[in-house]
Structures are given as C-alpha cells and as structure tokens.
Design a protein around this motif. Structure first.
Motif, PDB file in Angstrom:
ATOM      1  N   GLY A  40      -0.337   4.466 -10.526  1.00 21.95           N
ATOM      2  CA  GLY A  40       0.608   5.408 -10.586  1.00 21.95           C
ATOM      3  C   GLY A  40       0.193   6.821 -10.246  1.00 21.95           C
ATOM      4  O   GLY A  40      -0.882   6.978  -9.557  1.00 21.95           O
ATOM      5  N   TYR A  41       0.748   7.696 -11.030  1.00 23.85           N
ATOM      6  CA  TYR A  41       0.219   9.276 -10.778  1.00 23.85           C
ATOM      7  C   TYR A  41      -1.284   9.465 -11.111  1.00 23.85           C
ATOM      8  O   TYR A  41      -1.758  10.498 -10.741  1.00 23.85           O
ATOM      9  N   VAL A  42      -1.721   8.581 -12.093  1.00 19.84           N
ATOM     10  CA  VAL A  42      -3.272   8.721 -12.503  1.00 19.84           C
ATOM     11  C   VAL A  42      -4.135   7.841 -11.590  1.00 19.84           C
ATOM     12  O   VAL A  42      -5.027   8.304 -10.975  1.00 19.84           O
ATOM     13  N   LEU A  60      -4.943  -2.482  -8.878  1.00 18.59           N
ATOM     14  CA  LEU A  60      -4.219  -3.796  -9.594  1.00 18.59           C
ATOM     15  C   LEU A  60      -3.110  -3.073 -10.014  1.00 18.59           C
ATOM     16  O   LEU A  60      -3.260  -1.952 -10.824  1.00 18.59           O
ATOM     17  N   ASP A  61      -1.918  -3.645  -9.806  1.00 19.72           N
ATOM     18  CA  ASP A  61      -0.701  -3.078 -10.366  1.00 19.72           C
ATOM     19  C   ASP A  61       0.360  -4.304 -10.623  1.00 19.72           C
ATOM     20  O   ASP A  61       0.414  -5.422  -9.537  1.00 19.72           O
ATOM     21  N   ARG A  62       1.094  -4.158 -11.654  1.00 20.92           N
ATOM     22  CA  ARG A  62       1.821  -5.259 -12.000  1.00 20.92           C
ATOM     23  C   ARG A  62       3.237  -5.258 -11.116  1.00 20.92           C
ATOM     24  O   ARG A  62       3.818  -6.361 -11.019  1.00 20.92           O
ATOM     25  N   ASP A  63       3.634  -4.272 -10.593  1.00 20.40           N
ATOM     26  CA  ASP A  63       4.841  -4.087  -9.682  1.00 20.40           C
ATOM     27  C   ASP A  63       4.472  -4.669  -8.189  1.00 20.40           C
ATOM     28  O   ASP A  63       3.597  -3.989  -7.365  1.00 20.40           O
ATOM     29  N   PRO A  64       5.115  -5.747  -7.996  1.00 20.17           N
ATOM     30  CA  PRO A  64       4.712  -6.387  -6.530  1.00 20.17           C
ATOM     31  C   PRO A  64       5.251  -5.215  -5.492  1.00 20.17           C
ATOM     32  O   PRO A  64       4.623  -5.363  -4.177  1.00 20.17           O
ATOM     33  N   ARG A  65       6.253  -4.378  -5.719  1.00 19.92           N
ATOM     34  CA  ARG A  65       6.751  -3.548  -4.766  1.00 19.92           C
ATOM     35  C   ARG A  65       6.005  -2.567  -4.460  1.00 19.92           C
ATOM     36  O   ARG A  65       5.771  -2.135  -3.260  1.00 19.92           O
ATOM     37  N   ALA A  91     -10.580   2.604   4.787  1.00 20.52           N
ATOM     38  CA  ALA A  91     -11.824   2.647   4.264  1.00 20.52           C
ATOM     39  C   ALA A  91     -11.990   1.362   3.390  1.00 20.52           C
ATOM     40  O   ALA A  91     -13.214   1.323   2.589  1.00 20.52           O
ATOM     41  N   GLY A  92     -11.005   0.465   3.108  1.00 22.78           N
ATOM     42  CA  GLY A  92     -11.213  -0.895   2.589  1.00 22.78           C
ATOM     43  C   GLY A  92     -10.306  -1.051   1.555  1.00 22.78           C
ATOM     44  O   GLY A  92     -10.394  -2.034   0.861  1.00 22.78           O
ATOM     45  N   PHE A  93      -9.631  -0.134   1.110  1.00 21.58           N
ATOM     46  CA  PHE A  93      -8.788  -0.278  -0.152  1.00 21.58           C
ATOM     47  C   PHE A  93      -7.678  -1.337   0.003  1.00 21.58           C
ATOM     48  O   PHE A  93      -7.194  -1.285   1.069  1.00 21.58           O
ATOM     49  N   THR A  94      -7.694  -1.960  -0.997  1.00 24.01           N
ATOM     50  CA  THR A  94      -6.517  -3.045  -1.117  1.00 24.01           C
ATOM     51  C   THR A  94      -6.013  -3.194  -2.292  1.00 24.01           C
ATOM     52  O   THR A  94      -6.593  -2.946  -3.430  1.00 24.01           O
ATOM     53  N   ALA A  95      -4.469  -3.335  -2.529  1.00 24.31           N
ATOM     54  CA  ALA A  95      -3.823  -3.311  -3.892  1.00 24.31           C
ATOM     55  C   ALA A  95      -3.464  -4.781  -4.035  1.00 24.31           C
ATOM     56  O   ALA A  95      -3.168  -5.645  -3.031  1.00 24.31           O
ATOM     57  N   TYR A  96      -3.522  -5.361  -5.341  1.00 28.25           N
ATOM     58  CA  TYR A  96      -3.432  -6.524  -5.563  1.00 28.25           C
ATOM     59  C   TYR A  96      -2.297  -6.627  -6.938  1.00 28.25           C
ATOM     60  O   TYR A  96      -2.411  -5.700  -7.704  1.00 28.25           O
ATOM     61  N   THR A  97      -1.682  -7.802  -6.967  1.00 26.35           N
ATOM     62  CA  THR A  97      -1.273  -8.183  -8.410  1.00 26.35           C
ATOM     63  C   THR A  97      -1.753  -8.952  -9.150  1.00 26.35           C
ATOM     64  O   THR A  97      -1.707  -9.559 -10.429  1.00 26.35           O
ATOM     65  N   VAL A 108     -14.242  -0.606 -13.768  1.00 21.03           N
ATOM     66  CA  VAL A 108     -13.028  -0.789 -13.981  1.00 21.03           C
ATOM     67  C   VAL A 108     -12.430   0.291 -14.495  1.00 21.03           C
ATOM     68  O   VAL A 108     -12.979   0.585 -15.722  1.00 21.03           O
ATOM     69  N   VAL A 109     -11.415   0.889 -14.203  1.00 18.98           N
ATOM     70  CA  VAL A 109     -10.904   2.124 -14.802  1.00 18.98           C
ATOM     71  C   VAL A 109      -9.341   1.703 -15.242  1.00 18.98           C
ATOM     72  O   VAL A 109      -8.513   1.507 -14.125  1.00 18.98           O
ATOM     73  N   ILE A 110      -8.942   1.742 -16.400  1.00 16.07           N
ATOM     74  CA  ILE A 110      -7.706   1.458 -16.828  1.00 16.07           C
ATOM     75  C   ILE A 110      -6.719   2.770 -16.854  1.00 16.07           C
ATOM     76  O   ILE A 110      -6.961   3.582 -17.495  1.00 16.07           O
ATOM     77  N   CYS A 111      -5.753   2.674 -16.038  1.00 11.46           N
ATOM     78  CA  CYS A 111      -4.966   3.956 -16.047  1.00 11.46           C
ATOM     79  C   CYS A 111      -3.346   3.511 -16.157  1.00 11.46           C
ATOM     80  O   CYS A 111      -2.515   3.894 -15.165  1.00 11.46           O
ATOM     81  N   VAL A 112      -3.045   2.829 -16.898  1.00 12.59           N
ATOM     82  CA  VAL A 112      -1.772   2.169 -17.314  1.00 12.59           C
ATOM     83  C   VAL A 112      -1.005   3.225 -18.324  1.00 12.59           C
ATOM     84  O   VAL A 112      -1.694   4.082 -19.066  1.00 12.59           O
TER      85      VAL A 112
END
Length: 447
Positions: A40-42, A60-65, A91-97, A108-112
C-alpha cells in the motif's frame, strides 16, 4: 550513509552477519534480497526504492486485484506512478498473493495496516497474520522488520514470540527490528530516501543488521535504543500534530465568538523565527496517522492504569469539527433566509489532504453524514475521486465545479486541491464556506 545512534550498541553482530551472508550467497532460483508484506502507501514506495538501488524485490499482498495490477505495470498508490511500477518490474520486482516468496528473502519488511478495532483499541490482526506467515517460512540469517505503526512493546511482545514459534531465536538465529514508516502521501519534497529512518532492534545485533539494510535505501539512519523507543518515536510525531491541530481547531471556534480572524492571528504568529510552528484549522483530521496513531498510545497508557488526557481531549475536539462545520453552514443559510433542510449543498474536495486520492479517515464523510441527517441534498466534486459513497449510499458527483457552484445553495470547500481555481469558484458560487482558509474576500465565509 550517515548513522546516528541514540543508544549503546553493546554486543557484536558477527554471528547474524555471517548467517545473512550465507543466505545472500545462496544461488537457488528466485532468491530475493527483500520481500515487502503489504503493498500500500508504505510498502510500495519502499519496494520501489529498493528496486531502484538494485535490490531484487518481491511483494506480498492479500488483495489479488492489487497483485494483478502491479504485475501488469499499474499502480494503485498516488506516490508511485505506472512508469515507476514498470521500472520495478524491469528490475525484477514481482508481486504475489502466496507467502512462499518469503522463504526466498534475505530481509522481510512488514507494512500492513493497523486500524482501530470497534472498541477503539488497536487492531493488530494484520500484523499477527503477517508475522505468522513469516514464521512459517523463516530461515536462519533472515532480517525481519516491522514498519506498521503500533504501540510500544508490539515488536518484542507480539511479533517476536510468533517468530520464535519457528524454533529460531531472535538475536541468535534471526534478526528482528522496528522502523516506523514516515511516508507522507503527496509530499514531493520529503521522499523516502531523504527522510531520516529511525531503527530500533530487539538486540544490538538486530539493530546493526537493520541499520545496514536501511543504509542502502536512505541517506540517514537514526538508531534508537531499542524497539520500544522506535515505536514511541512514531507515536510522538503524530500525537504532536494531533494535539496542535486540536489546539487551533478549538481556537478557531473561540475566535469566531470573539470576532477575531484566527487565520490572520496564525499568520502573524508564524512570523516568529523561533518557538512557534504554524498549524491551521480544518473540518477535522484525516489519513491513517493523525486520527488513528495517538489512540494506540492512549490505549497502551490506559493498560497500565493511567490516562493520556492530552490525547483524549485532542480526539474529542477534532472529532467535533465536522459538527461545527455543519452548524456554521446552517447559520450561513439561515442568514440568507434559507433552511439547511432541503438546501442543495456541494462539497468540494473529499480526500483527507490536497492533491492525493487518499480518503482514509477524511472528515468529508462525517460532514456528509451530518448534512444528510439534516435532510440537505448533497453532491460532491473531487478531481481525484470518481465515485464516493457514505454509509453505503452513493453521493452524486458533479462534472463541472464552476457550473455546479452556481446551481447549489451552498458550497463547502473541504479540500483545497491545486486543480481548483478558487477565486473563480468564489466569483461564481451563490454562497461559499471555506474551511481551508484559502479565499479571503467579501462574500466568502472562512472557518
């Protein structure tokens, strides 16, 4: 990188450093140097900065959209453009659920999110869920950092035990730290790299690992004595703003009764080159930080048998401002020989701050709710908000604000987006109530 230390380092970090090096040197497929939980914003600006300096990043994000959009090169965050995301992807970034990506990360950084629960206390469900996901994938040598705002003690008392359920020990096998986010949505002057990063570790070796990591991303790292001090620093920053905004909001109410121009008084006081910082009245406070974070501190203080009276009073005053705005609106219409009941009221700008689409805790919602309760007919315009609903009911959106102000009995400026030609709107409006202190001319009522 500049490092400022506010507490003793004490022990050596050699053991954790060697473990981290071993993890970083592994050649298994898909290894990444950073995994960010919560995009998100962070989290997304953090991932962008890490990718920009050459780190391999997973999200990693729980929102598949959100995940699908990011992997397609589209951003959902104001401060991160689609072009930024495309560069991240290149640059190699990939998002996952799927949290399997956590096992491949060196850090690992937690930004929830950390919202308030229904009873006004902290809702740590997202933090706990993230910590459990990390624990399930934890490996020797990893660094785990919590950035989500919370009360002092959370990192050590909540996150640490969850991680150690893995059988690995913090400070020996893995490193754990807290580093408060300082993201200011829409702020183009103070970005992530140029804003000093506060870091507190569960042990001195944990702190050393976290300092080394953030030193790759920001110009200055400020080392706190421990995690509790770092957690408190974030709450102090936002409580300071919360209390001072409440001060000027109450002052605005009193100045109205005393026939004093509060905006001019603030302008004059602001010329003092020391000992004063200008805060300005508004219809209320919004965003995640100011209306929410001080309540975490108040909650923790109550748990030890005390009251944080400044925070409680500030919350009461700021929460009252939408009611005050609606009462002033009603008085304005009454002076024109109209009742609020049945009047057409246009709300201009419904986000919580200028020039962003962020609507978290915006005072526009309670203002709209109160106007509806008095049976006013409300509509809105905001260049950043195509659709807005309050309590599940859609608020009609006007297309052309210049034409709409001529058609409505009262226009209330709630947010002064730079896209608005405020003098022109003031010329066209039947009746204008400026809650932002931007339009000083005859015929315009200012908060």
């Amino acid at each position: 990188m500049q490092v400022e230390r506010t507490g003793p380092l004490g022990e050596s970090s050699e053991q954790l450093g060697e473990l981290a090096q071993q993890l970083g040197d592994e050649k298994h497929a898909g290894h990444v140097e950073l995994a960010v939980i919560g995009l998100g914003y962070v989290g997304l600006p953090l991932a962008r900065e890490a990718a920009a300096v050459g780190l391999r990043v997973a999200g990693l994000d729980r929102d598949p959209r959100v995940v699908e959009a990011l992997n397609a090169g589209h951003s959902h965050v104001d401060d991160v453009s689609d072009e930024d995301v495309r560069r991240m992807r290149a640059a190699g970034f990939t998002a996952y659920t799927d949290d399997a990506c956590l096992a491949r990360a060196q850090t690992v950084v937690i930004c929830v999110p950390t919202p308030l629960s229904e009873d006004g206390g902290p809702d740590l469900s997202a933090v706990i869920s993230a910590a459990r996901a990390v624990a399930g994938r934890l490996r020797r040598g990893q660094l785990v950092v919590l950035e989500s705002t919370t009360y002092p003690g959370t990192t050590d008392e909540v996150v640490r035990p969850l991680l150690e359920e893995s059988g690995l020990k913090v400070g020996k096998d893995v490193a754990l730290a807290f580093s408060p986010e300082r993201i200011d949505p829409g702020n183009t002057t103070h970005g992530l790299r140029g804003t000093p990063k506060v870091v507190g570790g569960c042990t001195p070796s944990c702190a050393a690992r976290a300092v080394a990591f953030y030193g790759k991303l920001v110009d200055t790292v400020v080392q706190a004595k421990g995690t509790r001090e770092a957690e408190m620093a974030k709450l102090l920053e936002n409580t300071y703003r919360h209390v001072n905004i409440a001060l000027v909001n109450e002052l605005a109410i009193l100045c109205q009764e005393l026939h004093v121009d509060v905006w001019d008084a603030i302008r004059c006081a602001g010329t003092k080159p020391f000992g004063f910082q200008a805060f300005r009245p508004s219809a209320g406070v919004g965003g995640h930080c100011i209306p929410i974070d001080p309540n975490y501190l108040s909650y923790k203080v109550r748990s030890i048998g005390y009251e944080f009276r400044f925070v409680e009073l500030a919350r009461e005053i700021n929460a009252h401002m939408p009611e005050y705005v609606v009462r002033r609106a009603q008085d304005l219409l009454n002076h024109q020989g109209r009742a609020l009941h049945g009047s057409r009221v246009l709300l201009l700008g419904v986000t919580y701050k200028p020039d962003v689409a962020d609507m978290r805790e915006s005072p526009a919602a309670p203002v709209a709710r109160l106007l509806r309760a008095r049976e006013a007919e409300i509509a809105f315009h905001d260049p950043y908000v195509p659709l807005w609903s309050v309590d599940g009911v859609t608020v009609p959106r006007v297309g052309d604000p210049a034409a709409a102000v001529r058609e409505h009995d009262l226009t209330i400026l709630l947010q002064d987006h730079s896209a608005y030609d405020l003098p022109a709107l003031a010329d066209e409006a039947r009746l204008l109530f400026d809650t932002r202190g931007r339009i000083f001319r005859p015929g315009v009522e200012v908060l």
